[in-house]
Design a protein around this motif. Sequence first.
Motif, PDB file in Angstrom:
ATOM      1  N   MET A  92      32.349  42.326  35.692  1.00  0.00           N
ATOM      2  CA  MET A  92      33.372  42.419  36.741  1.00  0.00           C
ATOM      3  C   MET A  92      32.900  41.747  38.013  1.00  0.00           C
ATOM      4  O   MET A  92      31.763  41.952  38.458  1.00  0.00           O
ATOM      5  N   ILE A  93      33.783  40.920  38.581  1.00  0.00           N
ATOM      6  CA  ILE A  93      33.550  40.296  39.881  1.00  0.00           C
ATOM      7  C   ILE A  93      34.446  41.010  40.875  1.00  0.00           C
ATOM      8  O   ILE A  93      35.675  40.966  40.757  1.00  0.00           O
ATOM      9  N   PHE A  94      33.855  41.671  41.850  1.00  0.00           N
ATOM     10  CA  PHE A  94      34.633  42.449  42.805  1.00  0.00           C
ATOM     11  C   PHE A  94      35.148  41.564  43.936  1.00  0.00           C
ATOM     12  O   PHE A  94      34.669  40.458  44.168  1.00  0.00           O
ATOM     13  N   GLN A  95      36.133  42.107  44.671  1.00  0.00           N
ATOM     14  CA  GLN A  95      36.857  41.321  45.669  1.00  0.00           C
ATOM     15  C   GLN A  95      35.968  40.876  46.813  1.00  0.00           C
ATOM     16  O   GLN A  95      36.024  39.726  47.239  1.00  0.00           O
ATOM     17  N   GLU A  96      35.159  41.754  47.359  1.00  0.00           N
ATOM     18  CA  GLU A  96      34.372  41.440  48.544  1.00  0.00           C
ATOM     19  C   GLU A  96      32.891  41.448  48.198  1.00  0.00           C
ATOM     20  O   GLU A  96      32.284  42.500  48.059  1.00  0.00           O
ATOM     21  N   LEU A 174      35.766  39.220  31.091  1.00  0.00           N
ATOM     22  CA  LEU A 174      35.422  39.136  32.507  1.00  0.00           C
ATOM     23  C   LEU A 174      36.636  39.567  33.326  1.00  0.00           C
ATOM     24  O   LEU A 174      37.729  39.033  33.166  1.00  0.00           O
ATOM     25  N   ILE A 175      36.424  40.561  34.195  1.00  0.00           N
ATOM     26  CA  ILE A 175      37.471  41.007  35.115  1.00  0.00           C
ATOM     27  C   ILE A 175      37.150  40.437  36.490  1.00  0.00           C
ATOM     28  O   ILE A 175      36.074  40.719  37.044  1.00  0.00           O
ATOM     29  N   ALA A 176      38.048  39.618  37.026  1.00  0.00           N
ATOM     30  CA  ALA A 176      37.842  38.992  38.334  1.00  0.00           C
ATOM     31  C   ALA A 176      38.889  39.537  39.297  1.00  0.00           C
ATOM     32  O   ALA A 176      40.072  39.226  39.184  1.00  0.00           O
ATOM     33  N   ASP A 177      38.459  40.385  40.235  1.00  0.00           N
ATOM     34  CA  ASP A 177      39.367  41.045  41.169  1.00  0.00           C
ATOM     35  C   ASP A 177      39.389  40.268  42.480  1.00  0.00           C
ATOM     36  O   ASP A 177      38.461  40.360  43.284  1.00  0.00           O
ATOM     37  N   GLU A 178      40.446  39.495  42.703  1.00  0.00           N
ATOM     38  CA  GLU A 178      40.601  38.667  43.912  1.00  0.00           C
ATOM     39  C   GLU A 178      39.324  37.864  44.181  1.00  0.00           C
ATOM     40  O   GLU A 178      38.736  37.963  45.258  1.00  0.00           O
ATOM     41  N   PRO A 179      38.867  37.034  43.239  1.00  0.00           N
ATOM     42  CA  PRO A 179      37.558  36.391  43.388  1.00  0.00           C
ATOM     43  C   PRO A 179      37.506  35.322  44.471  1.00  0.00           C
ATOM     44  O   PRO A 179      36.415  34.883  44.838  1.00  0.00           O
ATOM     45  N   THR A 180      38.660  34.883  45.000  1.00  0.00           N
ATOM     46  CA  THR A 180      38.642  33.804  45.996  1.00  0.00           C
ATOM     47  C   THR A 180      39.317  34.198  47.303  1.00  0.00           C
ATOM     48  O   THR A 180      39.550  33.341  48.149  1.00  0.00           O
ATOM     49  N   THR A 181      39.606  35.495  47.500  1.00  0.00           N
ATOM     50  CA  THR A 181      40.257  35.916  48.736  1.00  0.00           C
ATOM     51  C   THR A 181      39.396  35.554  49.941  1.00  0.00           C
ATOM     52  O   THR A 181      38.206  35.828  49.976  1.00  0.00           O
ATOM     53  N   ALA A 182      40.019  34.919  50.936  1.00  0.00           N
ATOM     54  CA  ALA A 182      39.396  34.534  52.211  1.00  0.00           C
ATOM     55  C   ALA A 182      38.367  33.411  52.075  1.00  0.00           C
ATOM     56  O   ALA A 182      37.677  33.090  53.030  1.00  0.00           O
ATOM     57  N   ILE A 187      35.662  25.790  48.656  1.00  0.00           N
ATOM     58  CA  ILE A 187      34.851  26.783  47.950  1.00  0.00           C
ATOM     59  C   ILE A 187      35.682  27.448  46.866  1.00  0.00           C
ATOM     60  O   ILE A 187      35.203  27.696  45.750  1.00  0.00           O
ATOM     61  N   GLN A 188      36.957  27.731  47.158  1.00  0.00           N
ATOM     62  CA  GLN A 188      37.840  28.323  46.152  1.00  0.00           C
ATOM     63  C   GLN A 188      37.953  27.418  44.940  1.00  0.00           C
ATOM     64  O   GLN A 188      37.876  27.885  43.789  1.00  0.00           O
ATOM     65  N   ILE A 209      42.862  39.288  38.701  1.00  0.00           N
ATOM     66  CA  ILE A 209      43.693  40.082  39.605  1.00  0.00           C
ATOM     67  C   ILE A 209      43.807  39.328  40.924  1.00  0.00           C
ATOM     68  O   ILE A 209      42.796  38.976  41.537  1.00  0.00           O
ATOM     69  N   THR A 210      45.042  39.071  41.362  1.00  0.00           N
ATOM     70  CA  THR A 210      45.221  38.264  42.565  1.00  0.00           C
ATOM     71  C   THR A 210      46.612  38.468  43.144  1.00  0.00           C
ATOM     72  O   THR A 210      47.513  38.971  42.470  1.00  0.00           O
ATOM     73  N   HIS A 211      46.769  38.111  44.428  1.00  0.00           N
ATOM     74  CA  HIS A 211      48.114  38.033  45.013  1.00  0.00           C
ATOM     75  C   HIS A 211      48.448  36.589  45.365  1.00  0.00           C
ATOM     76  O   HIS A 211      49.481  36.325  45.974  1.00  0.00           O
ATOM     77  N   ASP A 212      47.586  35.648  44.959  1.00  0.00           N
ATOM     78  CA  ASP A 212      47.721  34.238  45.314  1.00  0.00           C
ATOM     79  C   ASP A 212      48.384  33.485  44.158  1.00  0.00           C
ATOM     80  O   ASP A 212      47.781  33.282  43.097  1.00  0.00           O
ATOM     81  N   LEU A 213      49.621  33.049  44.360  1.00  0.00           N
ATOM     82  CA  LEU A 213      50.332  32.324  43.305  1.00  0.00           C
ATOM     83  C   LEU A 213      49.663  31.001  42.973  1.00  0.00           C
ATOM     84  O   LEU A 213      49.727  30.534  41.832  1.00  0.00           O
ATOM     85  N   GLY A 214      49.012  30.374  43.947  1.00  0.00           N
ATOM     86  CA  GLY A 214      48.307  29.127  43.677  1.00  0.00           C
ATOM     87  C   GLY A 214      47.160  29.319  42.701  1.00  0.00           C
ATOM     88  O   GLY A 214      46.952  28.505  41.797  1.00  0.00           O
TER      89      GLY A 214
END
Length: 664
Positions: A92-96, A174-182, A187-188, A209-214
């Motif tokens: 798991m990759i956490f958001q922050e 692999l669970i990726a929770d918002e891996p590119t937020t901010a 880098i994204q 897991i994301t809120h980014d449509l891109g």
Amino acid sequence: MKPTPLLQITGLRTRIGAVRAVDGVSFSVSANETFALLGESGCGKSMTALSIMRLLPEHGSIDAGMVFLEGRDLLALPEASMRAVRGGAIGMIFQEPMTSLNPVLSIGEQVGESLRRHRNLGGAALRAESIHLLNAAGLPDAARRISEYPFQLSGGMKQRVMIAIALAGNPRLLIADEPTTALDVTIQAQVLQLLRSIQRERGMGMLLITHDLGVVAEMADRVGVMYAGELVETAPRDAFFAAPFHPYSRKLFAALPGRGQRGGALETIPGMVPALDSAFAGCRFAQRCDAAFERCQREAPAWTQLAQGHAVRCHLAPAGSGTAMPIPAASVTQAAVSKAATALLAVRNLQVHFPIRSGLLQRQVGAVKAVDGLSLDIGVGETLALVGESGCGKTTVGKAIIQLVKPTAGSVLFNGSELTRLGAAGLRAQRSGFQMVFQDPYSSLNPRMRVVEILEEGMMALGVEPAAGARRKALARLLDQVGLAQTALHRYPHEFSGGQRQRIAIARALAVRPRLIVCDEPTSALDVSVQAQILNLLKDLQNELGLSYLFITHNLPVVDYLAQRVAVMYLGRIVEMGDTQTVLERPRHPYTQALLSAAPVITGPRPPVIRLHGDLPSPAQPPAGCHFHPRCAHAMEVCGRLYPGQTEISPHQVVWCHLANQIP
């Protein structure tokens, strides 16, 4: 015969006290497949992932459902067996990453911990495998970085360390929770490309897991839209982006900023995600849906199959139609290049150098050149966007302009006054003319103060509305302007959502009646629907009050929607500046071209991504000549020894590049 999915979730229900955080969710993920969970904050996306891992908060419980991984029922395993699954079969990759990494352990110790637990490695073998994993995750100079600590790494580097830790146990899922937020767009792009390549090499399944449509458009094979604890639409990626059906899905698309919405308001979703401890009688989205009718209020919709693999939970769905509704075309309008020619702010040759000291006597041995000779203008009622990678000096520019950081050299002329020459009293007299909205409203608002105290503090300090009665009337008008209820005055910051806190931060800036607001990444961590609300608010306030904005961001669609002009910054200096449309459609600096190529593309063909070599150089030791030349594919001999002068491509675009007139 259809192969058995790697992960199969059926009827999953997770409760935290009285809150039904996950309420009957079912989906599957196959090997080599990426399934994206999309939705606003509070919809249950992260709690779904934590339920799979059985990492629930206190008072959390899984009340119903099945979670099978490679045929094993994870909900039936004892805790001792689950410890081998976490970090082993499932990574798991956490958001922050900053809060997920232990600040007192070195990078090598944190990667090694997982290797010892799941692969029983030690000694030289453990160190060699740790370096191998960090190299595979794209961390530069891994052999040296392995002994460093998280605070010594950039955001992108920390995310790569999290990826290495997640991969240490050779996971199948692999669970990726918002891996590119901010993260910056460059880098994204690197992180997403890394995840794709690792997935291909290892054949992993991925729950994204994301809120980014891109990000969804770039990564997903299938998409699940989640709202208020349940899935409301599932579809293959191409079908979803061609014709989303559920009104909630369509609202998310309509809220995206860009040139198509220039001059108009972004679509917003009224209200908020409903509280998940309430009883739902009908459709959970009905209270926010423009298309809702009487049946929606009393009867929960069942799943309807629209086409192969495309299903929706909506009473408007035509059963068995095989087609979904296309996305309506956005009306295209053009904004004026500038609302006024009068310069409110004129910055010339701005420098901010932070001394590096060493030795017993703390003598200066060098300097961090955060800003190194920057010039820009902002007109009355104009928005200038400042873009670039993290660490290039954008925030320092904003703080130096409003004198929160003392410039080392240069001129800051605001409304005819030279701010750098003013003493404390003179600067205090000017302070109400310019304010700042920070990136994280939660950390910039005092948690011990009520909203009324937060808003009154600046007014009282700067002598704006000294009479208490007039001040309270002004605060009432202010809350109306930013779209908050009057009852908000007597509440504390923790009682509001992220978008509401950002409205409070904007109200605090407006309370002293400024003419210029520096907006430092004000929407970077917000959901797309909340982002649309804040952007609409900023535009409405600009039209109503004639405000000028310095808008610091790395989100290029936001720049395209909001700004009249854009300045691209690299390592303390501006490398390209001009009208937004000109710069974004015909960039002439290689760095600008790389930034634009890295931005996610939601519809249409994706242009080739320009890969930048390495990371941003240290501002303490900037490269000789053009600062960008070590990472530039077009670099020549002259680039390494001579910084380029300004080249005017047109009255609407200037570039600092030796090849400005030759690069297409």
